[in-house]
Motif scaffolding. Structure first.
Motif, PDB file in Angstrom:
ATOM      1  N   VAL A   1      45.339 -34.220 -48.797  1.00 54.23           N
ATOM      2  CA  VAL A   1      46.501 -33.459 -49.257  1.00 54.23           C
ATOM      3  C   VAL A   1      46.761 -33.793 -50.715  1.00 54.23           C
ATOM      4  O   VAL A   1      46.348 -34.852 -51.204  1.00 54.23           O
ATOM      5  N   PRO A   2      47.457 -32.923 -51.438  1.00 54.13           N
ATOM      6  CA  PRO A   2      47.842 -33.255 -52.821  1.00 54.13           C
ATOM      7  C   PRO A   2      48.742 -34.483 -52.847  1.00 54.13           C
ATOM      8  O   PRO A   2      49.702 -34.585 -52.072  1.00 54.13           O
ATOM      9  N   ALA A   3      48.431 -35.408 -53.736  1.00 51.91           N
ATOM     10  CA  ALA A   3      49.219 -36.636 -53.851  1.00 51.91           C
ATOM     11  C   ALA A   3      50.555 -36.350 -54.532  1.00 51.91           C
ATOM     12  O   ALA A   3      50.714 -35.352 -55.238  1.00 51.91           O
ATOM     13  N   GLY A   4      51.503 -37.226 -54.292  1.00 50.12           N
ATOM     14  CA  GLY A   4      52.799 -37.117 -54.931  1.00 50.12           C
ATOM     15  C   GLY A   4      53.693 -36.060 -54.335  1.00 50.12           C
ATOM     16  O   GLY A   4      54.588 -35.547 -55.020  1.00 50.12           O
ATOM     17  N   SER A   5      53.503 -35.733 -53.065  1.00 52.90           N
ATOM     18  CA  SER A   5      54.308 -34.701 -52.413  1.00 52.90           C
ATOM     19  C   SER A   5      54.858 -35.217 -51.092  1.00 52.90           C
ATOM     20  O   SER A   5      54.392 -36.220 -50.548  1.00 52.90           O
ATOM     21  N   ARG A   6      55.822 -34.481 -50.562  1.00 53.70           N
ATOM     22  CA  ARG A   6      56.414 -34.782 -49.253  1.00 53.70           C
ATOM     23  C   ARG A   6      55.908 -33.741 -48.246  1.00 53.70           C
ATOM     24  O   ARG A   6      55.734 -32.570 -48.588  1.00 53.70           O
ATOM     25  N   TYR A   7      55.704 -34.193 -47.011  1.00 52.61           N
ATOM     26  CA  TYR A   7      55.097 -33.335 -46.007  1.00 52.61           C
ATOM     27  C   TYR A   7      55.897 -33.344 -44.711  1.00 52.61           C
ATOM     28  O   TYR A   7      56.443 -34.376 -44.308  1.00 52.61           O
ATOM     29  N   LEU A   8      55.936 -32.171 -44.087  1.00 47.19           N
ATOM     30  CA  LEU A   8      56.480 -32.036 -42.743  1.00 47.19           C
ATOM     31  C   LEU A   8      55.303 -32.034 -41.781  1.00 47.19           C
ATOM     32  O   LEU A   8      54.400 -31.199 -41.881  1.00 47.19           O
ATOM     33  N   VAL A   9      55.301 -32.979 -40.858  1.00 43.35           N
ATOM     34  CA  VAL A   9      54.245 -33.112 -39.863  1.00 43.35           C
ATOM     35  C   VAL A   9      54.840 -32.778 -38.500  1.00 43.35           C
ATOM     36  O   VAL A   9      55.743 -33.476 -38.025  1.00 43.35           O
ATOM     37  N   ARG A  10      54.360 -31.707 -37.886  1.00 45.19           N
ATOM     38  CA  ARG A  10      54.845 -31.312 -36.560  1.00 45.19           C
ATOM     39  C   ARG A  10      53.765 -31.622 -35.534  1.00 45.19           C
ATOM     40  O   ARG A  10      52.668 -31.065 -35.573  1.00 45.19           O
ATOM     41  N   MET A  11      54.083 -32.513 -34.584  1.00 42.14           N
ATOM     42  CA  MET A  11      53.169 -32.875 -33.509  1.00 42.14           C
ATOM     43  C   MET A  11      53.602 -32.168 -32.227  1.00 42.14           C
ATOM     44  O   MET A  11      54.758 -32.252 -31.822  1.00 42.14           O
ATOM     45  N   HIS A  12      52.644 -31.472 -31.609  1.00 43.49           N
ATOM     46  CA  HIS A  12      52.909 -30.707 -30.391  1.00 43.49           C
ATOM     47  C   HIS A  12      52.408 -31.479 -29.173  1.00 43.49           C
ATOM     48  O   HIS A  12      51.261 -31.958 -29.153  1.00 43.49           O
ATOM     49  N   PHE A  13      53.251 -31.542 -28.134  1.00 44.83           N
ATOM     50  CA  PHE A  13      52.921 -32.245 -26.905  1.00 44.83           C
ATOM     51  C   PHE A  13      53.175 -31.345 -25.706  1.00 44.83           C
ATOM     52  O   PHE A  13      54.189 -30.629 -25.658  1.00 44.83           O
ATOM     53  N   CYS A  14      52.269 -31.395 -24.741  1.00 44.61           N
ATOM     54  CA  CYS A  14      52.442 -30.697 -23.464  1.00 44.61           C
ATOM     55  C   CYS A  14      51.622 -31.481 -22.440  1.00 44.61           C
ATOM     56  O   CYS A  14      50.379 -31.537 -22.538  1.00 44.61           O
ATOM     57  N   ASP A  15      52.268 -32.086 -21.486  1.00 41.95           N
ATOM     58  CA  ASP A  15      51.600 -33.025 -20.581  1.00 41.95           C
ATOM     59  C   ASP A  15      50.739 -32.279 -19.564  1.00 41.95           C
ATOM     60  O   ASP A  15      51.204 -31.879 -18.490  1.00 41.95           O
ATOM     61  N   ILE A  16      49.485 -32.102 -19.934  1.00 42.77           N
ATOM     62  CA  ILE A  16      48.492 -31.536 -19.027  1.00 42.77           C
ATOM     63  C   ILE A  16      47.564 -32.638 -18.522  1.00 42.77           C
ATOM     64  O   ILE A  16      46.537 -32.353 -17.890  1.00 42.77           O
ATOM     65  N   VAL A  17      47.941 -33.888 -18.789  1.00 44.61           N
ATOM     66  CA  VAL A  17      47.100 -35.043 -18.485  1.00 44.61           C
ATOM     67  C   VAL A  17      47.549 -35.751 -17.210  1.00 44.61           C
ATOM     68  O   VAL A  17      46.733 -36.147 -16.374  1.00 44.61           O
TER      69      VAL A  17
END
Length: 506
Positions: free
Chosen positions: A326-342
């Motif tokens: 990713v470009p350095a010196g920036s802020r990021y939104l990280v969205r993690m998706h979960f669905c318990d199929i395990v």
């Protein structure tokens, strides 16, 4: 910075309205109701059942209030495999193209064939130009810009792109095919999408998508993960985001045809850091994903079923890490998706989540959060990336899980860059994006030049009139200009011009 010429005019205004890609759901007529009330045979009954299923599917399909699909520089509509129809920018009444000089449509060469119908043509700008897009409903919108440089001059073009006065792309060069996607708030009835070429260069675009985003797509609260700890951060809903990655973990590529917001999700294999890590497993699910009934937070617009039907898991002793340039010196939104199929039952999974090596969530229990299996859920993390230019995400097992069994999992993730300032994604730069200002400035400069020219011509005319009048008066008084040689006083002759009487005066 690319402002050439002073002749300002608007071009490519069309009298024809833009069609939207999806029709409104059809209301059954009286004749249809009467037919349904009768006793049809097996074949008509099957046809009616298929019709009912199609109508239900159409009713649940996402239909944005604003839906601009523009094929720039094209002479005919471009139809994509997902069924969407892009209209030429010269044939849409809800779109107006303004420029200080003429814009040029460009067609791709016949060979090799363009990978998409949207790449067969482009609109090229030699100076400031702006698309004015009519907005029916204010609020957050999805903007996608398609760039396919089918010519060497396009591949070397350097330019800026802004939307509503906000600088999205600065010193941008599309040396290879790319789609730039943004999520941005729109607070006006018209969104001006502006292209500003660098001096001596040009700007171009192949296609534009602008449509209303679902309200549930972006929340306002996230978890800020930093070296000094975890904190809640607010105000995400007012930010501008650039989408960098959409990942389907351990799953197949998801194309726009299978996504209600026409997104593309790619497999995670190319981003795994520790591919040989023990205790990991890939999962596939063939059952039904159970979305919350009447929920305004979790819908298929947040993410499609396909990305929740696969996952990668770790056991209590294992971990898996993904790395994203990713470009350095920036802020990021990280969205993690979960669905318990395990899990085979609730309350069997506990795991840790790491962002850039920092513990973001410890002993996460998704069963306590959702209360169901195969039930989608996501978490928004916010992180800063400094000099390294690499964003690392990981899940790790927890001692609270059963040894030898799945401890944690991840189905999908998204990474979006957050704007640095209120003026641009990369900060504030002296790039003029306001076409009204540029056009008024050009008109003003022309008016000032015209006024100065008129004043100069008036003064010159007055001077000529004065000289002619003076000459006439002198002639009428019997006096003309005459040149004589006179003594300068030291024995030398000098030329002098003086008024002397003529013989006819006496």
């Amino acid at each position: 910075m690319g402002g050439h010429g002073t002749a300002c005019h608007a071009v490519l205004m069309s009298p024809n309205p833009c069609p939207f890609p999806f029709p409104e759901p059809q209301i059954p007529t009286k004749s249809t109701s009467a037919t349904m009330a009768s006793s049809p045979g097996p074949a008509p009954l099957a046809a009616l059942l298929l019709c009912a299923l199609f109508t239900a599917s159409a009713a649940s399909r996402f239909a944005p209030a604003d839906n601009h699909l523009i094929a720039c520089g094209a002479t005919a509509p471009a139809v994509l495999p997902d069924g969407r129809r892009f209209i030429p920018d010269s044939g849409c009444a809800s779109t107006r193209l303004r420029s200080q000089s003429s814009t040029l449509p460009a067609a791709a060469p016949n060979a090799p064939a363009a990978p998409s119908p949207l790449h067969a043509a482009a609109r090229v700008f030699s100076c400031h130009a702006s698309y004015d897009l009519a907005i029916r409903r204010r609020g957050r919108h999805v903007l996608r810009l398609h760039f396919y440089p089918f010519d060497a001059s396009l591949a070397s073009a350097r330019f800026h792109v802004g939307a509503g006065g906000f600088l999205l792309l600065h010193n941008f060069t599309a040396s290879s095919p790319v789609v730039k996607e943004f999520l941005l708030p729109v607070h006006a009835d018209v969104l001006a999408l502006t292209f500003v070429p660098e001096a001596g260069s040009a700007a171009f675009v192949n296609a534009i998508e602008l449509f209303s985003a679902p309200e549930e797509l972006v929340g306002d609260i996230g978890t800020l993960v930093a070296a000094d700890g975890i904190n809640q951060t607010n105000g995400l809903s007012s930010q501008v985001f650039e989408t960098l990655y959409r990942i389907s973990v351990a799953g197949h590529k998801v194309t726009p045809f299978n996504d209600t917001l026409w997104r593309t999700w790619v497999n995670d294999e190319g981003f795994l850091v520790n591919k040989e890590s023990s205790g990991t497993k890939a999962w596939s699910f063939g059952g039904r994903i159970a979305y919350p009934k009447d929920s305004r937070l979790m819908t298929r617009e947040v993410a499609p079923d396909n990305v929740y039907s696969s996952a990668r898991s770790v056991d209590s002793e294992g971990s898996v890490t993904w790395g994203f340039p990713v470009p350095a010196g920036s802020r990021y939104l990280v969205r993690m998706h979960f669905c318990d199929i395990v899990s085979k039952a609730l309350y069997q999974l506990y795991f840790n989540i790491y962002v850039n090596g920092h513990l973001a969530l410890k002993d996460f229990d998704i069963s306590s959060t959702t209360g169901y299996l195969a039930y989608p859920y996501y978490i928004d993390f916010v992180a800063d990336v400094e000099d390294e230019g690499m964003l690392k995400l990981a899940i790790g097992g927890s001692k609270m899980s059963r040894p030898g069994e799945a401890s944690g999992f991840l189905n999908a993730l998204e990474i979006m860059r957050v704007n640095k300032t209120g003026g641009g994604m990369d900060g504030d730069f002296p790039v003029i994006l306001d076409m009204d200002y540029l056009l008024s400035k050009g008109i003003g400069e022309f008016a000032r030049s015209l006024l100065c020219g008129l004043v100069f011509a008036g003064l010159f005319l007055a001077l000529v009139t004065l000289v002619l009048r003076l000459r006439t008066e002198l002639k009428n008084n019997g006096t003309i200009w005459s040149r004589q040689s006179i003594d300068s006083g030291d024995g030398k002759l000098a030329r002098a011009y003086q008024l002397v009487p003529t013989k006819t005066d006496y």
